[in-house]
Motif scaffolding. Structure first.
Motif, PDB file in Angstrom:
ATOM      1  N   GLY A  77       0.914  -1.212  -0.475  1.00 44.74           N
ATOM      2  CA  GLY A  77       0.200  -0.189  -0.044  1.00 44.74           C
ATOM      3  C   GLY A  77       1.177   1.529  -0.078  1.00 44.74           C
ATOM      4  O   GLY A  77       0.390   2.283  -0.966  1.00 44.74           O
ATOM      5  N   ARG A  78       1.927   1.242   0.745  1.00 44.98           N
ATOM      6  CA  ARG A  78       2.814   2.690   1.066  1.00 44.98           C
ATOM      7  C   ARG A  78       3.581   2.639  -0.460  1.00 44.98           C
ATOM      8  O   ARG A  78       3.820   3.776  -1.133  1.00 44.98           O
ATOM      9  N   ALA A  79       3.918   1.508  -1.075  1.00 44.13           N
ATOM     10  CA  ALA A  79       4.565   1.399  -1.864  1.00 44.13           C
ATOM     11  C   ALA A  79       4.078   2.391  -3.542  1.00 44.13           C
ATOM     12  O   ALA A  79       4.455   2.665  -3.395  1.00 44.13           O
ATOM     13  N   GLY A  80       3.076   1.522  -3.201  1.00 47.99           N
ATOM     14  CA  GLY A  80       2.191   1.618  -4.162  1.00 47.99           C
ATOM     15  C   GLY A  80       1.361   3.614  -4.028  1.00 47.99           C
ATOM     16  O   GLY A  80       1.883   3.757  -5.246  1.00 47.99           O
ATOM     17  N   CYS A  81       1.258   3.750  -2.905  1.00 48.18           N
ATOM     18  CA  CYS A  81       1.260   5.423  -2.839  1.00 48.18           C
ATOM     19  C   CYS A  81       2.418   6.463  -3.469  1.00 48.18           C
ATOM     20  O   CYS A  81       1.981   6.589  -4.004  1.00 48.18           O
ATOM     21  N   ILE A  82       3.067   5.958  -2.800  1.00 50.85           N
ATOM     22  CA  ILE A  82       4.748   5.658  -3.480  1.00 50.85           C
ATOM     23  C   ILE A  82       4.808   6.217  -5.416  1.00 50.85           C
ATOM     24  O   ILE A  82       4.512   7.242  -5.740  1.00 50.85           O
ATOM     25  N   ILE A  83       4.702   5.187  -6.098  1.00 50.33           N
ATOM     26  CA  ILE A  83       4.588   4.804  -7.200  1.00 50.33           C
ATOM     27  C   ILE A  83       2.853   5.989  -7.687  1.00 50.33           C
ATOM     28  O   ILE A  83       4.022   6.558  -9.024  1.00 50.33           O
ATOM     29  N   ALA A  84       2.341   5.619  -6.954  1.00 46.05           N
ATOM     30  CA  ALA A  84       0.944   6.513  -8.109  1.00 46.05           C
ATOM     31  C   ALA A  84       1.202   8.281  -7.741  1.00 46.05           C
ATOM     32  O   ALA A  84       1.211   9.095  -8.843  1.00 46.05           O
ATOM     33  N   LYS A  85       2.000   8.738  -6.611  1.00 43.95           N
ATOM     34  CA  LYS A  85       1.889  10.276  -6.641  1.00 43.95           C
ATOM     35  C   LYS A  85       3.304  10.700  -7.821  1.00 43.95           C
ATOM     36  O   LYS A  85       3.246  11.629  -8.596  1.00 43.95           O
ATOM     37  N   ASN A  86       4.481  10.193  -8.112  1.00 47.48           N
ATOM     38  CA  ASN A  86       4.893   9.983  -8.869  1.00 47.48           C
ATOM     39  C   ASN A  86       4.580   9.759 -10.629  1.00 47.48           C
ATOM     40  O   ASN A  86       5.349   9.760 -11.156  1.00 47.48           O
ATOM     41  N   SER A  87       3.405   8.895 -10.531  1.00 45.89           N
ATOM     42  CA  SER A  87       3.430   8.661 -12.362  1.00 45.89           C
ATOM     43  C   SER A  87       2.381  10.162 -12.412  1.00 45.89           C
ATOM     44  O   SER A  87       2.046  10.681 -11.709  1.00 45.89           O
ATOM     45  N   ASP A  88       2.856  10.240 -13.789  1.00 46.82           N
ATOM     46  CA  ASP A  88       1.969  11.129 -14.768  1.00 46.82           C
ATOM     47  C   ASP A  88       0.403  10.589 -14.595  1.00 46.82           C
ATOM     48  O   ASP A  88      -0.240  11.324 -15.026  1.00 46.82           O
TER      49      ASP A  88
END
Lengths: 126, 172
Positions: free
Chosen positions: A98-109
């Protein structure tokens, strides 16, 4: 960075194959370092599990990934929408995903959620 | 106004729920429903306290009986989270009781008291696993409560890996 998420077997990989021409690296079996130069990593949630098992800092790995491979396409299952697992290792995996996914989503266009094979754009544009 | 924020584990629902009330200038109450029992609960509570620090919330710890809360009119409240409240109500006695009506009357009361009520709740029914009878009953009641809350809410927002997706009403 592009993120494709959704439940298991909902059509995430097919969506990527149909929309992007890229080489897909499988997070289930790939070398950890290869992810930093990959075009697309599939099963990111399993990669998280493998990172935990090998004693790595998942969130630091994910931050580094976003910095060093900002053109990456990440495919990950959504695994948090259930009952809290009885096993502590499963709880840690679910929370770190969940936490790693939030980081990926935040950095995704662009973030796409695939459900029943139907893609829904939830961030950015295609 | 009432806003429901729903999602899975560590999907950013707390951060988003707190953000909704960032622009609220009046007094804000945080209704905490997690019983501080065990290491993991303590860690979670400490993490949430840190997140809320300097955001102007007054914390009320209420693990059951939210219908007993009285808040002065015109303020805002954030209740976190329904998953814990529901489990606390259901499993507090030896015999399992269905707390849907009790919880919903508490929610209605809070909604009538404050200017903006934000509730964080959990999606617990999408892992496809058949659990024990008690756990299945918990999943059923959580789904019931989520549906009932969504009916009376102005906004229902789902968080997906930190991205808010509006299901009803609008993003705030």
């Amino acid at each position: 960075m592009i993120m494709i998420t959704g439940g298991a077997y909902e059509g995430k990989t097919d969506f990527v194959k149909n929309h992007y021409s890229c080489k897909i690296t499988d997070g289930k079996s790939c070398d950890f370092e290869s992810v930093f130069t990959a075009e697309c990593v599939n099963n990111f949630h399993i990669l998280v599990k493998r990172l935990i098992e090998s004693g790595q800092d998942v969130l630091a790995f994910t931050e580094r990934l976003c910095k060093e491979n900002s053109d990456l396409i990440v495919i990950t299952d959504e695994i948090g929408c259930g009952i809290i697992p009885l096993e502590k290792d499963d709880r840690i995996w679910r929370e770190q995903t969940g936490r790693a996914g939030c980081i990926i989503a935040k950095n995704s266009d662009t973030v796409v959620r695939v459900f029943c094979g139907i893609p829904t754009l939830i961030k950015g544009e295609l | 106004m009432m806003t429901v924020v729903i999602g899975g584990s560590k999907c950013g629902k707390s951060s988003y729920a707190e953000k909704i009330l960032d622009s609220f200038t009046g007094k804000k109450f945080y209704i905490a429903t997690m019983i501080p029992y065990g290491d993991e609960a303590h860690t979670a509570i400490e993490r949430h306290r840190e997140m809320r620090r300097n955001k102007g919330f007054d914390t009320i710890e209420k693990y059951t009986d939210i219908d007993e809360i009285y808040l002065p009119k015109g303020y805002a409240a954030l209740l976190e989270c329904m998953g814990n409240l529901c489990a606390n109500e259901m499993f507090k006695d030896e015999e399992i009781t269905a707390p849907t009506e009790k919880i919903m009357s508490g929610i209605e009361r809070l909604k009538a008291q404050v200017q903006h009520l934000v509730i964080v709740t959990n999606n617990v029914s999408c892992d496809g696993i058949a659990y024990s009878k008690e756990t299945m009953e918990y999943m059923r009641i959580m789904a019931d409560i989520n549906r009932r809350m969504a009916e009376i809410a102005d906004n229902v927002i789902e968080c997906v890996y930190g991205i808010p997706v509006p299901l009803k009403g609008m993003l705030l």
